[in-house]
Design an enzyme around this catalytic site. Structure first.
Site, mmCIF file in Angstrom:
data_model
loop_
_atom_site.group_PDB
_atom_site.id
_atom_site.type_symbol
_atom_site.label_atom_id
_atom_site.label_comp_id
_atom_site.label_asym_id
_atom_site.label_seq_id
_atom_site.Cartn_x
_atom_site.Cartn_y
_atom_site.Cartn_z
ATOM 1 N N ASN A 11 48.256 51.975 74.435
ATOM 2 C CA ASN A 11 49.320 52.963 74.652
ATOM 3 C C ASN A 11 50.238 51.729 73.875
ATOM 4 O OD1 ASN A 11 52.121 53.432 75.377
ATOM 5 N ND2 ASN A 11 51.678 52.836 77.623
ATOM 6 N N TRP A 12 50.613 51.976 72.695
ATOM 7 C CA TRP A 12 51.737 51.366 72.041
ATOM 8 C C TRP A 12 53.177 51.115 72.350
ATOM 9 C CZ3 TRP A 12 50.479 52.327 65.985
ATOM 10 C CH2 TRP A 12 49.068 51.695 65.675
ATOM 11 N N LYS A 13 53.415 51.919 73.269
ATOM 12 C CA LYS A 13 54.727 52.092 73.702
ATOM 13 C C LYS A 13 55.716 52.066 72.660
ATOM 14 C CE LYS A 13 53.141 49.581 77.901
ATOM 15 N NZ LYS A 13 53.281 48.648 78.774
ATOM 16 N N HIS A 99 54.121 57.142 83.689
ATOM 17 C CA HIS A 99 53.821 55.696 83.646
ATOM 18 C C HIS A 99 55.236 54.952 84.384
ATOM 19 C CE1 HIS A 99 53.987 51.611 81.759
ATOM 20 N NE2 HIS A 99 52.715 52.136 81.102
ATOM 21 N N GLU A 101 57.214 52.579 83.609
ATOM 22 C CA GLU A 101 58.204 52.325 82.821
ATOM 23 C C GLU A 101 59.149 53.506 82.695
ATOM 24 O OE1 GLU A 101 56.375 50.930 79.095
ATOM 25 O OE2 GLU A 101 55.589 48.766 80.271
ATOM 26 N N GLU A 168 47.640 51.237 87.409
ATOM 27 C CA GLU A 168 48.524 50.351 87.004
ATOM 28 C C GLU A 168 49.385 49.657 87.799
ATOM 29 O OE1 GLU A 168 48.409 50.607 82.091
ATOM 30 O OE2 GLU A 168 50.363 52.005 83.179
ATOM 31 N N GLY A 174 52.113 43.509 81.458
ATOM 32 C CA GLY A 174 52.997 42.717 80.663
ATOM 33 C C GLY A 174 52.859 41.332 81.088
ATOM 34 N N SER A 205 47.803 44.200 81.726
ATOM 35 C CA SER A 205 47.281 42.758 81.081
ATOM 36 C C SER A 205 45.768 42.921 80.734
ATOM 37 C CB SER A 205 47.775 41.803 82.071
ATOM 38 O OG SER A 205 49.148 41.623 82.134
ATOM 39 N N GLY A 226 48.183 48.116 76.922
ATOM 40 C CA GLY A 226 49.381 47.848 76.277
ATOM 41 C C GLY A 226 49.378 47.046 75.046
#
Ligand code: 13P
Length: 244
Positions: A11-13, A99, A101, A168, A174, A205, A226
């Site tokens: 997941n490159w965000k 997700h 976020e 997650e 992160g 992470s 990530g």
């Protein structure tokens, strides 16, 4: 862990531009040498890179996924939005939904449920994210929260074969922190009991060090990565170590 297919989802965000796609060259040549192993590799770049990435990996085993979509699978007057059939048309086979976020930006379980239903209609596979916050964990209500997210998010979806669940924990994303291996095992067991036959990934992470612990968790079907997926050397290292 090595007898089944293991998923590695990058997941490159909101990172990456056209140049970043060059970093996939290493991964592509690595995969050629790594053929014997049962791996499913999925790249989820920002929407701007879906088409060029799909073109680049066309002759490889890599699949492409998007990071979110609008809830309506039809065209509509929704400025700035992209729907699931548009994602499909540029080569996406998967979409990440739920997700944390995006939940943080206001996506609720009902909206996520709609997105999942309509993305399935468009022919996409779903990577459905669930997870508890740090304070929920401290209150020991993790399972209650996950069950809530599962039952609302997957409401009225009978056929779940195209849904992969990604556990997650929000506090692990992160932060460099991960739950204990036994905790992850128990949570995955719980999720698999609630959603029979589901594949469950761990995310939060995942890195080149803790993969040595994470890979030993029997019931994990793979990893949603990530930060560490943006660097091909790290991502390859994670994959290699999983099978060592
Ligand atoms: P990190 O691996 O950077 O913690 O991100 C996890 C994640 O949110 C993947 O979806």
């Amino acid at each position: 862990m090595t007898n089944k297919y293991i998923y590695f989802v990058a997941n490159w965000k909101m990172f990456g531009n056209l140049k970043s796609l060059n970093s996939l060259n290493k991964v592509i040549s690595f995969l050629k040498k790594f053929k014997k192993n049962k791996i499913k590799l999925i790249y989820c770049p920002p929407a701007t890179l879906l088409k060029p990435l799909s073109d680049k990996i066309k002759t490889t085993k890599i699949k492409v996924g998007a990071q979110n979509c609008h809830e309506n699978e039809n065209y509509g007057a929704n400025t700035g939005q992209i729907n699931s059939s548009m994602l499909k048309s540029v080569g996406a086979k998967y979409v990440i939904l739920g997700h944390s976020e995006n939940r943080h930006l206001g996506e609720d379980d009902n909206l996520i449920n709609l997105k999942i239903k309509n993305s399935i209609k468009s022919g996409l596979k779903i990577i459905f994210c669930i997870g508890e916050s740090y304070s929920q964990r401290r209150k020991k209500i993790t399972k209650k929260i996950l069950l809530h997210q599962i039952s609302r998010g997957l409401r009225q979806i009978k056929n779940k074969k195209n849904i992969i669940i990604a556990y997650e924990p929000i506090w692990a994303i992160g932060s460099g922190l991960i739950p204990k291996d036994t905790e992850i095992f128990n949570i995955i067991k719980f999720i698999k009991k609630k959603v029979k036959g589901s594949k469950v990934l761990y995310g939060g992470s995942v890195n080149t060090k803790n993969i040595n612990v994470l890979k030993k968790i029997d019931n994990v079907d793979g990893f949603l990565v990530g930060g560490a997926s943006q660097n091909s050397n790290n991502f390859i290292d994670i994959i290699k170590k999983t099978f060592n």
